[in-house]
Design a protein around this motif. Structure first.
Motif, PDB file in Angstrom:
ATOM      1  N   LYS A 127      15.805  30.571  24.668  1.00 50.63           N
ATOM      2  CA  LYS A 127      14.787  31.610  24.597  1.00 50.63           C
ATOM      3  C   LYS A 127      13.376  31.044  24.683  1.00 50.63           C
ATOM      4  CE  LYS A 127      17.514  34.875  21.926  1.00 50.63           C
ATOM      5  NZ  LYS A 127      17.614  35.609  20.664  1.00 50.63           N
ATOM      6  N   ASP A 128      13.183  29.807  24.279  1.00 49.59           N
ATOM      7  CA  ASP A 128      11.849  29.210  24.277  1.00 49.59           C
ATOM      8  C   ASP A 128      11.500  28.728  25.681  1.00 49.59           C
ATOM      9  OD1 ASP A 128       9.426  28.202  23.496  1.00 49.59           O
ATOM     10  OD2 ASP A 128      10.265  26.319  22.731  1.00 49.59           O
ATOM     11  N   ARG A 129      10.825  29.570  26.433  1.00 52.71           N
ATOM     12  CA  ARG A 129      10.442  29.228  27.800  1.00 52.71           C
ATOM     13  C   ARG A 129       8.916  29.251  27.945  1.00 52.71           C
ATOM     14  NH1 ARG A 129      14.582  29.230  31.364  1.00 52.71           N
ATOM     15  NH2 ARG A 129      13.263  29.812  33.113  1.00 52.71           N
ATOM     16  N   SER A 130       8.223  29.008  26.851  1.00 58.13           N
ATOM     17  CA  SER A 130       6.765  29.068  26.868  1.00 58.13           C
ATOM     18  C   SER A 130       6.144  27.943  27.696  1.00 58.13           C
ATOM     19  CB  SER A 130       6.226  29.030  25.438  1.00 58.13           C
ATOM     20  OG  SER A 130       6.568  27.796  24.839  1.00 58.13           O
ATOM     21  N   HIS A 131       6.868  26.859  27.896  1.00 56.08           N
ATOM     22  CA  HIS A 131       6.319  25.751  28.680  1.00 56.08           C
ATOM     23  C   HIS A 131       6.162  26.122  30.157  1.00 56.08           C
ATOM     24  CE1 HIS A 131      10.625  25.339  29.370  1.00 56.08           C
ATOM     25  NE2 HIS A 131      10.317  24.682  30.476  1.00 56.08           N
ATOM     26  N   LEU A 132       6.890  27.142  30.606  1.00 58.78           N
ATOM     27  CA  LEU A 132       6.803  27.544  32.005  1.00 58.78           C
ATOM     28  C   LEU A 132       5.505  28.267  32.326  1.00 58.78           C
ATOM     29  CD1 LEU A 132      10.461  28.749  32.548  1.00 58.78           C
ATOM     30  CD2 LEU A 132       9.458  26.570  33.209  1.00 58.78           C
ATOM     31  N   THR A 133       4.854  28.802  31.328  1.00 59.97           N
ATOM     32  CA  THR A 133       3.591  29.507  31.556  1.00 59.97           C
ATOM     33  C   THR A 133       2.382  28.629  31.260  1.00 59.97           C
ATOM     34  OG1 THR A 133       3.654  30.384  29.318  1.00 59.97           O
ATOM     35  CG2 THR A 133       4.624  31.749  31.040  1.00 59.97           C
ATOM     36  N   ASN A 134       2.608  27.404  30.860  1.00 55.59           N
ATOM     37  CA  ASN A 134       1.524  26.489  30.558  1.00 55.59           C
ATOM     38  C   ASN A 134       0.816  26.089  31.857  1.00 55.59           C
ATOM     39  OD1 ASN A 134      -0.167  24.536  29.594  1.00 55.59           O
ATOM     40  ND2 ASN A 134       1.430  23.333  28.598  1.00 55.59           N
ATOM     41  N   LYS A 135      -0.503  26.129  31.862  1.00 53.48           N
ATOM     42  CA  LYS A 135      -1.273  25.835  33.074  1.00 53.48           C
ATOM     43  C   LYS A 135      -1.057  24.394  33.539  1.00 53.48           C
ATOM     44  CE  LYS A 135      -5.956  26.034  34.993  1.00 53.48           C
ATOM     45  NZ  LYS A 135      -5.625  25.119  36.019  1.00 53.48           N
ATOM     46  N   ASN A 136      -0.985  23.446  32.627  1.00 55.64           N
ATOM     47  CA  ASN A 136      -0.770  22.054  33.016  1.00 55.64           C
ATOM     48  C   ASN A 136       0.594  21.868  33.690  1.00 55.64           C
ATOM     49  OD1 ASN A 136      -3.224  21.285  31.941  1.00 55.64           O
ATOM     50  ND2 ASN A 136      -2.360  20.789  29.936  1.00 55.64           N
ATOM     51  N   PHE A 137       1.581  22.577  33.214  1.00 55.20           N
ATOM     52  CA  PHE A 137       2.916  22.494  33.803  1.00 55.20           C
ATOM     53  C   PHE A 137       2.923  23.083  35.207  1.00 55.20           C
ATOM     54  CE2 PHE A 137       7.043  24.481  34.628  1.00 55.20           C
ATOM     55  CZ  PHE A 137       7.862  23.366  34.584  1.00 55.20           C
ATOM     56  N   ILE A 138       2.271  24.215  35.378  1.00 55.04           N
ATOM     57  CA  ILE A 138       2.233  24.856  36.691  1.00 55.04           C
ATOM     58  C   ILE A 138       1.482  23.986  37.689  1.00 55.04           C
ATOM     59  CG2 ILE A 138       1.348  26.870  37.938  1.00 55.04           C
ATOM     60  CD1 ILE A 138       1.880  28.478  35.352  1.00 55.04           C
ATOM     61  N   ASP A 139       0.364  23.382  37.262  1.00 57.49           N
ATOM     62  CA  ASP A 139      -0.392  22.494  38.141  1.00 57.49           C
ATOM     63  C   ASP A 139       0.420  21.270  38.542  1.00 57.49           C
ATOM     64  OD1 ASP A 139      -2.526  24.222  38.005  1.00 57.49           O
ATOM     65  OD2 ASP A 139      -3.574  23.068  36.443  1.00 57.49           O
ATOM     66  N   ALA A 140       1.163  20.705  37.605  1.00 56.60           N
ATOM     67  CA  ALA A 140       1.984  19.538  37.906  1.00 56.60           C
ATOM     68  C   ALA A 140       3.104  19.901  38.875  1.00 56.60           C
ATOM     69  CB  ALA A 140       2.574  18.967  36.614  1.00 56.60           C
ATOM     70  N   MET A 141       3.694  21.061  38.714  1.00 59.13           N
ATOM     71  CA  MET A 141       4.766  21.479  39.614  1.00 59.13           C
ATOM     72  C   MET A 141       4.249  21.718  41.024  1.00 59.13           C
ATOM     73  SD  MET A 141       7.561  21.210  38.098  1.00 59.13           S
ATOM     74  CE  MET A 141       8.665  22.042  39.203  1.00 59.13           C
ATOM     75  N   THR A 142       3.039  22.240  41.149  1.00 58.15           N
ATOM     76  CA  THR A 142       2.496  22.437  42.489  1.00 58.15           C
ATOM     77  C   THR A 142       2.195  21.112  43.150  1.00 58.15           C
ATOM     78  OG1 THR A 142       0.285  22.710  41.568  1.00 58.15           O
ATOM     79  CG2 THR A 142       1.549  24.711  42.001  1.00 58.15           C
ATOM     80  N   LEU A 143       1.765  20.119  42.398  1.00 59.51           N
ATOM     81  CA  LEU A 143       1.511  18.800  42.975  1.00 59.51           C
ATOM     82  C   LEU A 143       2.801  18.115  43.398  1.00 59.51           C
ATOM     83  CD1 LEU A 143      -1.217  17.361  40.587  1.00 59.51           C
ATOM     84  CD2 LEU A 143      -1.493  18.012  42.969  1.00 59.51           C
ATOM     85  N   LEU A 144       3.879  18.296  42.637  1.00 59.72           N
ATOM     86  CA  LEU A 144       5.135  17.610  42.920  1.00 59.72           C
ATOM     87  C   LEU A 144       6.034  18.356  43.889  1.00 59.72           C
ATOM     88  CD1 LEU A 144       5.977  16.421  39.305  1.00 59.72           C
ATOM     89  CD2 LEU A 144       5.059  15.053  41.179  1.00 59.72           C
ATOM     90  N   SER A 145       5.729  19.604  44.165  1.00 63.81           N
ATOM     91  CA  SER A 145       6.609  20.374  45.052  1.00 63.81           C
ATOM     92  C   SER A 145       6.400  19.957  46.503  1.00 63.81           C
ATOM     93  CB  SER A 145       6.373  21.864  44.884  1.00 63.81           C
ATOM     94  OG  SER A 145       5.068  22.185  45.318  1.00 63.81           O
ATOM     95  N   ASP A 146       7.432  20.087  47.299  1.00 66.45           N
ATOM     96  CA  ASP A 146       7.362  19.730  48.710  1.00 66.45           C
ATOM     97  C   ASP A 146       6.792  20.858  49.563  1.00 66.45           C
ATOM     98  OD1 ASP A 146       8.466  17.264  48.210  1.00 66.45           O
ATOM     99  OD2 ASP A 146      10.521  17.934  48.550  1.00 66.45           O
ATOM    100  N   GLU A 147       6.782  22.044  49.034  1.00 60.88           N
ATOM    101  CA  GLU A 147       6.299  23.185  49.789  1.00 60.88           C
ATOM    102  C   GLU A 147       4.785  23.132  49.899  1.00 60.88           C
ATOM    103  OE1 GLU A 147       7.635  26.763  47.976  1.00 60.88           O
ATOM    104  OE2 GLU A 147       9.703  26.026  47.793  1.00 60.88           O
ATOM    105  N   THR A 148       4.290  23.398  51.083  1.00 63.37           N
ATOM    106  CA  THR A 148       2.828  23.487  51.276  1.00 63.37           C
ATOM    107  C   THR A 148       2.499  24.940  51.545  1.00 63.37           C
ATOM    108  OG1 THR A 148       3.092  22.998  53.618  1.00 63.37           O
ATOM    109  CG2 THR A 148       2.595  21.155  52.146  1.00 63.37           C
ATOM    110  N   LYS A 149       1.475  25.419  50.917  1.00 64.13           N
ATOM    111  CA  LYS A 149       1.112  26.837  51.059  1.00 64.13           C
ATOM    112  C   LYS A 149       0.035  26.989  52.070  1.00 64.13           C
ATOM    113  CE  LYS A 149       2.568  28.257  46.529  1.00 64.13           C
ATOM    114  NZ  LYS A 149       2.199  28.864  45.279  1.00 64.13           N
TER     115      LYS A 149
END
Length: 62
Positions: free
Chosen positions: A40-62
């Motif tokens: 149930k604890d999914r609060s880390h998914l809405t963290n701005k630092n986590f989202i920024d890190a995932m966008t840097l590490l993702s292979d998809e380019t927007k």
């Protein structure tokens, strides 16, 4: 005349094995964790630092 042997034989009067002591058993209680609580604890998914890190590490380019 033969030389004197510098070493002596060990005496066999001693007991060769020591007495075996009974091992002391220590028991611990393990805390039971609830897996549902962690799911149930999914609060880390809405963290701005986590989202920024995932966008840097993702292979998809927007």
């Amino acid at each position: 005349m033969a030389p004197i042997w510098p070493f002596r034989k060990k005496s066999s009067g001693r007991e060769k094995s020591s007495s075996i002591e009974e091992n002391i058993v220590v028991e611990y209680e393990r805390e039971v964790r609830s897996e549902k609580k962690e799911e149930k604890d999914r609060s880390h998914l809405t963290n701005k630092n986590f989202i920024d890190a995932m966008t840097l590490l993702s292979d998809e380019t927007k």
